[in-house]
Design a protein around this motif. Structure first.
Motif, PDB file in Angstrom:
ATOM      1  N   SER A  88       0.831  -1.206   0.000  1.00 32.14           N
ATOM      2  CA  SER A  88       0.000   0.000   0.000  1.00 32.14           C
ATOM      3  C   SER A  88       0.863   1.252   0.000  1.00 32.14           C
ATOM      4  CB  SER A  88      -0.937  -0.006   1.203  1.00 32.14           C
ATOM      5  OG  SER A  88      -0.180   0.063   2.391  1.00 32.14           O
ATOM      6  N   LYS A  89       2.055   1.145   0.666  1.00 30.63           N
ATOM      7  CA  LYS A  89       2.964   2.297   0.663  1.00 30.63           C
ATOM      8  C   LYS A  89       3.451   2.555  -0.770  1.00 30.63           C
ATOM      9  CE  LYS A  89       5.004   3.330   4.792  1.00 30.63           C
ATOM     10  NZ  LYS A  89       5.867   2.937   5.910  1.00 30.63           N
ATOM     11  N   ALA A  90       3.812   1.465  -1.444  1.00 29.74           N
ATOM     12  CA  ALA A  90       4.301   1.608  -2.831  1.00 29.74           C
ATOM     13  C   ALA A  90       3.203   2.191  -3.711  1.00 29.74           C
ATOM     14  CB  ALA A  90       4.744   0.249  -3.360  1.00 29.74           C
ATOM     15  N   LEU A  91       1.985   1.721  -3.489  1.00 33.62           N
ATOM     16  CA  LEU A  91       0.862   2.226  -4.291  1.00 33.62           C
ATOM     17  C   LEU A  91       0.625   3.699  -4.006  1.00 33.62           C
ATOM     18  CD1 LEU A  91      -1.818  -0.594  -4.271  1.00 33.62           C
ATOM     19  CD2 LEU A  91      -0.513   0.283  -6.193  1.00 33.62           C
ATOM     20  N   ALA A  92       0.826   4.087  -2.727  1.00 30.22           N
ATOM     21  CA  ALA A  92       0.629   5.490  -2.378  1.00 30.22           C
ATOM     22  C   ALA A  92       1.649   6.362  -3.107  1.00 30.22           C
ATOM     23  CB  ALA A  92       0.755   5.678  -0.868  1.00 30.22           C
ATOM     24  N   TYR A  93       2.906   5.884  -3.161  1.00 31.03           N
ATOM     25  CA  TYR A  93       3.923   6.650  -3.897  1.00 31.03           C
ATOM     26  C   TYR A  93       3.552   6.766  -5.364  1.00 31.03           C
ATOM     27  CZ  TYR A  93       7.169   6.989  -0.024  1.00 31.03           C
ATOM     28  OH  TYR A  93       7.749   7.309   1.155  1.00 31.03           O
ATOM     29  N   LEU A  94       3.105   5.641  -5.915  1.00 29.53           N
ATOM     30  CA  LEU A  94       2.731   5.609  -7.340  1.00 29.53           C
ATOM     31  C   LEU A  94       1.588   6.597  -7.594  1.00 29.53           C
ATOM     32  CD1 LEU A  94       3.667   3.916  -9.728  1.00 29.53           C
ATOM     33  CD2 LEU A  94       1.702   2.457  -9.362  1.00 29.53           C
ATOM     34  N   THR A 122       0.892   9.274  -5.818  1.00 30.25           N
ATOM     35  CA  THR A 122       1.397  10.646  -5.761  1.00 30.25           C
ATOM     36  C   THR A 122       2.021  11.036  -7.086  1.00 30.25           C
ATOM     37  OG1 THR A 122       2.030  10.003  -3.542  1.00 30.25           O
ATOM     38  CG2 THR A 122       2.607  12.218  -4.229  1.00 30.25           C
ATOM     39  N   ALA A 123       2.804  10.088  -7.638  1.00 33.81           N
ATOM     40  CA  ALA A 123       3.454  10.381  -8.921  1.00 33.81           C
ATOM     41  C   ALA A 123       2.420  10.630 -10.001  1.00 33.81           C
ATOM     42  CB  ALA A 123       4.365   9.211  -9.309  1.00 33.81           C
ATOM     43  N   LEU A 124       1.369   9.804 -10.011  1.00 36.75           N
ATOM     44  CA  LEU A 124       0.331   9.959 -11.040  1.00 36.75           C
ATOM     45  C   LEU A 124      -0.409  11.270 -10.863  1.00 36.75           C
ATOM     46  CD1 LEU A 124      -1.041   6.373 -11.306  1.00 36.75           C
ATOM     47  CD2 LEU A 124      -0.054   7.738 -13.118  1.00 36.75           C
ATOM     48  N   TYR A 125      -0.675  11.631  -9.599  1.00 35.01           N
ATOM     49  CA  TYR A 125      -1.349  12.904  -9.372  1.00 35.01           C
ATOM     50  C   TYR A 125      -0.495  14.057  -9.835  1.00 35.01           C
ATOM     51  CZ  TYR A 125      -5.274  11.068  -6.910  1.00 35.01           C
ATOM     52  OH  TYR A 125      -6.415  10.424  -6.620  1.00 35.01           O
ATOM     53  N   TRP A 126       0.819  13.915  -9.599  1.00 34.39           N
ATOM     54  CA  TRP A 126       1.718  14.960 -10.073  1.00 34.39           C
ATOM     55  C   TRP A 126       1.635  15.065 -11.592  1.00 34.39           C
ATOM     56  CZ3 TRP A 126       6.197  14.799 -13.076  1.00 34.39           C
ATOM     57  CH2 TRP A 126       6.898  16.007 -13.102  1.00 34.39           C
ATOM     58  N   LEU A 127       1.499  13.888 -12.228  1.00 32.87           N
ATOM     59  CA  LEU A 127       1.435  13.871 -13.704  1.00 32.87           C
ATOM     60  C   LEU A 127       0.197  14.588 -14.203  1.00 32.87           C
ATOM     61  CD1 LEU A 127       2.581  10.384 -14.939  1.00 32.87           C
ATOM     62  CD2 LEU A 127       3.520  12.594 -15.534  1.00 32.87           C
ATOM     63  N   ILE A 128      -0.940  14.386 -13.536  1.00 33.38           N
ATOM     64  CA  ILE A 128      -2.141  15.057 -14.035  1.00 33.38           C
ATOM     65  C   ILE A 128      -2.341  16.397 -13.351  1.00 33.38           C
ATOM     66  CG2 ILE A 128      -3.339  12.940 -14.706  1.00 33.38           C
ATOM     67  CD1 ILE A 128      -5.000  13.205 -12.192  1.00 33.38           C
ATOM     68  N   GLY A 129      -1.350  16.833 -12.583  1.00 34.79           N
ATOM     69  CA  GLY A 129      -1.384  18.186 -12.040  1.00 34.79           C
ATOM     70  C   GLY A 129      -2.396  18.377 -10.945  1.00 34.79           C
ATOM     71  N   ARG A 130      -2.409  17.493  -9.962  1.00 36.12           N
ATOM     72  CA  ARG A 130      -3.454  17.536  -8.962  1.00 36.12           C
ATOM     73  C   ARG A 130      -2.842  17.098  -7.648  1.00 36.12           C
ATOM     74  NH1 ARG A 130      -8.548  18.463  -8.973  1.00 36.12           N
ATOM     75  NH2 ARG A 130      -8.400  19.174 -11.121  1.00 36.12           N
ATOM     76  N   GLU A 131      -3.262  17.699  -6.531  1.00 36.67           N
ATOM     77  CA  GLU A 131      -2.706  17.307  -5.255  1.00 36.67           C
ATOM     78  C   GLU A 131      -3.412  16.071  -4.752  1.00 36.67           C
ATOM     79  OE1 GLU A 131      -2.922  20.511  -2.535  1.00 36.67           O
ATOM     80  OE2 GLU A 131      -1.768  21.836  -3.839  1.00 36.67           O
ATOM     81  N   SER A 132      -2.630  15.131  -4.143  1.00 41.26           N
ATOM     82  CA  SER A 132      -3.285  13.932  -3.621  1.00 41.26           C
ATOM     83  C   SER A 132      -3.957  14.276  -2.313  1.00 41.26           C
ATOM     84  CB  SER A 132      -2.256  12.832  -3.420  1.00 41.26           C
ATOM     85  OG  SER A 132      -1.340  13.222  -2.449  1.00 41.26           O
ATOM     86  N   GLY A 133      -5.118  13.657  -2.099  1.00 37.72           N
ATOM     87  CA  GLY A 133      -5.910  14.036  -0.936  1.00 37.72           C
ATOM     88  C   GLY A 133      -5.804  13.008   0.174  1.00 37.72           C
TER      89      GLY A 133
END
Lengths: 373, 323
Positions: free
Chosen positions: A354-360, A362-373
């Motif tokens: 789940s930690k790895a998925l959380a990092y992934l 965050t990266a994806l949110y960064w890609l679409i320009g959005r803050e993770s909630g």
């Protein structure tokens, strides 16, 4: 005799391409409630962009100056396609990226006039956009008019064994499908995905909470159209030729029937629906090949089954085969964690995952320009 | 330059588009179903004279074939309503669901029709795709000393009569008033004792039948194929959207606008700006998008929160106030 391996490879490749399309449509209709009846437009844009760029790059790399649709160009490509493996792969990746961008941008632009009106008008406008684009491409000479582009260099043209070539393309398609699935699953279960569902349930309410509904819809249309463009590019490389008449409106409806059969708002449901309908598609084409001269063309029967299935499912099982599941919110996750407290040994592993998925994420949110909630 | 031929073509297209678009708007207003299957009713109507002339090997009289087309289109529409839309409407489905259902019905009927035609073609041993019917109409008619294409005159007269009858029906008869009541305010109409199911049945019969007559008008001057209805359905949708999917007269004006763009405007654009004739569908799409941008469709299914016309009006008001 009947070639099982070949059948499986062709079926699964078609499944991969259509599954990407139906995932995109599921994101639009299932999660956001946008009735996109012009999916085929973006599919076609992707196919044409990819085939045109790959042909022209190949021709200019080897110093030919034929137009891409001419017979000379097809012959020249046939000669040189297998010579340079790196060029094939680079061109393939580049045209995938370009078709993503072009299809996505056209989706974003078409969203401007259409998102400001209700669902019925959105449906009609995008539908006519697709159809007009097809008619336009039929008369557009730089891409070959009604005859389209032939002899598109296969990304694995340098592999001599045809079965191996098709197999590697299949693996590539399924890899892209897996990436799309993971991305959409993360998107759907994020706070952003919850906003999407709120838009589907009540647009006015989510506007009142302060969500920028038209902006979110336009963003989603950008992503989904872009990925359908990638599917179109894969289709073009798989077939080796594109003509405008491949992108008729019925393709959109086939994808719609897949999403409805599987269940709107469930990505795995879309996969299931795609599996069923592509199997039906392949089976009828095999039937057509093995039993020529039937009284009724099997294709007609396939379409009749498709239409009847849509109606029957909407009337008797409106949620589809796999109904929508509740959103995986934080509270839901905590509840499940509490339930799993007994299995301590498994917990360490799930924590890491789940930690790895959380990092992934965050990266994806960064890609679409959005803050993770 | 636009010639007389283009203008005549335009009149012809006005007849076809309005005969198909007005019933589409009517059915959308009463039942809230945006019917994709509308094109197939037109196709069936267009095929009736072909089937009669090829099957019975005779030339078809014009007046009876109108009723035959109307009957077949109406029957098909009513069957679609009873089997598909009625159960969904009773369950209060969303407009999108109804739209998808109509799409399913469209696919089913279309390929069923293809299959039937294929079987008939094999049994009758005559080609049935891309043929024109043999209708018993004189080719030219002498009118005040001028030779006029009789089919053209017949189409004009047919359209005029059909719309006069439709207007009479909607405005004067009791059933027509009930149709309008259902379209305007469903709850109030039902409280006053109007049966929704019955009225919907009548509306579907009328809209399917009129679409079939539109198809018949098409078969008078061009060959027909199973794609006939679908090849014009997008333009028909465009006409209806110009009418906001609400108003029948505005839909008729929409059909005038669309056929003007497709037949006359394109000629001007071709001769002055050098635009190819193949941009024709693009023009009607352009008109559709501009309509949605400039005058967003009001009322039924229209965009609730996004209409920016009020905003512009408010801006104008504030500017005037400043002065």
């Amino acid at each position: 005799m009947f070639d099982l391996i070949g059948f499986l490879i062709s079926w699964l490749t078609l499944f991969g391409i259509y599954a990407i399309l139906s995932l995109c449509l599921n994101m639009e209709i299932g999660y956001t409630g946008m009735a996109n009846f012009g999916l085929v437009a973006f599919f076609g844009i992707g196919a044409f962009v990819a085939s045109y760029t790959s042909m022209s790059i190949f021709l200019s790399f080897y110093g030919y100056d034929y137009p891409v649709y001419s017979l000379d160009a097809i012959i020249a490509i046939g000669k040189v396609a297998g010579r340079t493996p790196w060029l094939n792969i680079v061109v393939f990746l580049f045209s995938l990226a370009l078709s993503f961008l072009v299809a996505g941008l056209s989706g974003y632009l078409i969203s401007y006039p259409t998102l400001r009106v209700g669902p019925a008008f959105l449906g009609i406008t995008i539908l006519s956009f697709g159809e007009m684009l097809r008619v336009f491409m039929k008369h557009f000479t730089p891409t070959g008019g009604a005859y389209g582009i032939l002899g598109i260099p296969h990304p694995f043209a340098w592999v001599s064994d045809p079965a191996l070539k098709n197999l590697s393309f299949l693996v590539l398609t399924l890899a892209i499908l897996a990436g799309t699935l993971v991305y959409f699953e993360l998107l759907a279960n994020s706070p952003y995905g919850r906003v999407l569902r709120s838009i589907r349930e009540d647009e006015v309410a989510s506007l009142c909470i302060g969500k920028p509904v038209p902006k979110i819809k336009a963003e989603l249309l950008f992503v989904a159209s872009g990925i359908s463009g990638v599917a179109g590019a894969l289709y073009a490389f798989y077939l080796g030729s594109v003509t405008p008449d491949m992108f008729i409106t019925t393709v959109t409806f086939e994808v719609w029937s897949m999403v409805i059969l599987g269940g709107r708002g469930n990505n795995f449901g879309s996969l299931l629906g795609t599996l069923v309908f592509t199997l039906l598609n392949r089976a009828t084409s095999v039937l057509n090949f093995m039993l020529p001269g039937l009284l009724i063309d099997p294709n007609y029967i396939r379409w009749m089954i498709t239409g009847a299935l849509i109606v029957i499912i909407l009337i008797y099982k409106p949620k589809g085969l796999l109904p929508e599941k509740p959103v995986k919110t934080e509270a839901w996750k905590i509840f499940e964690r509490e339930k799993e407290k007994k299995h301590v040994s498994r917990r360490a592993l799930t924590d890491v995952v789940s930690k790895a998925l959380a990092y992934l994420k965050t990266a994806l949110y960064w890609l679409i320009g959005r803050e993770s909630g | 330059m636009a010639e007389l031929a283009n203008v005549i073509n335009m009149a012809w297209y006005i007849c076809i588009y309005s005969l198909m678009a007005v019933p589409l708007t009517l059915s959308y207003r009463t039942s809230k179903v945006l019917n994709f299957a509308h094109g197939i009713y037109a196709t069936v109507g267009a095929y009736m004279p072909v089937l009669i002339s090829k099957g019975l090997k005779m030339s078809v009289p014009f007046i009876p074939v109108i009723f035959v087309s109307f009957a077949f289109g109406a029957t098909l529409a009513v069957i679609t309503h009873v089997l598909v839309f009625s159960p969904l409407i009773k369950r209060r489905s969303t407009p999108v669901t109804l739209m998808i259902a109509s799409m399913g019905a469209w696919i089913f009927i279309k390929y069923m029709f293809y299959a039937v035609l294929g079987v008939l073609q094999k049994t009758w041993l005559t080609p049935l795709f891309y043929v024109s019917p043999d209708i018993d109409v004189p080719s030219t008619l002498s009118l005040v000393g001028i030779e006029v294409n009789a089919k053209f005159l017949f189409t004009l007269a047919l359209t005029a009569i059909v719309f006069a009858l439709l207007a009479f029906f909607l405005m004067k008869t009791k059933t027509g008033m009930a149709v309008r009541a259902i379209a305007d305010n469903l709850e109030l109409a039902q409280i006053s004792g109007i049966s929704r199911e019955k009225i919907l049945m009548v509306t579907w019969a009328i809209s399917g039948g009129l679409a079939a007559i539109g198809g018949l008008a098409w078969s008078l001057f061009a060959y027909v194929s199973p794609e006939t209805g679908d090849s014009v359905i997008l333009q028909v949708f465009a006409c209806s959207v110009i009418g906001g999917l609400v108003s029948l007269p505005l839909t008729f004006i929409g059909s005038i606008i669309i056929s003007f763009t497709e037949n006359v405007l394109i000629v001007f654009l071709h001769s002055y700006l050098g635009i190819e004739y193949s941009f024709r569908p693009f023009l009607s799409f352009f008109v559709l998008v501009m309509t949605i941008l400039i005058r967003p469709p009001a009322g039924a299914g229209g965009g609730l929160p996004y209409r920016y016309l009020p905003k512009v009006k408010a801006m104008c008001k504030s500017i005037f106030r400043m002065r």
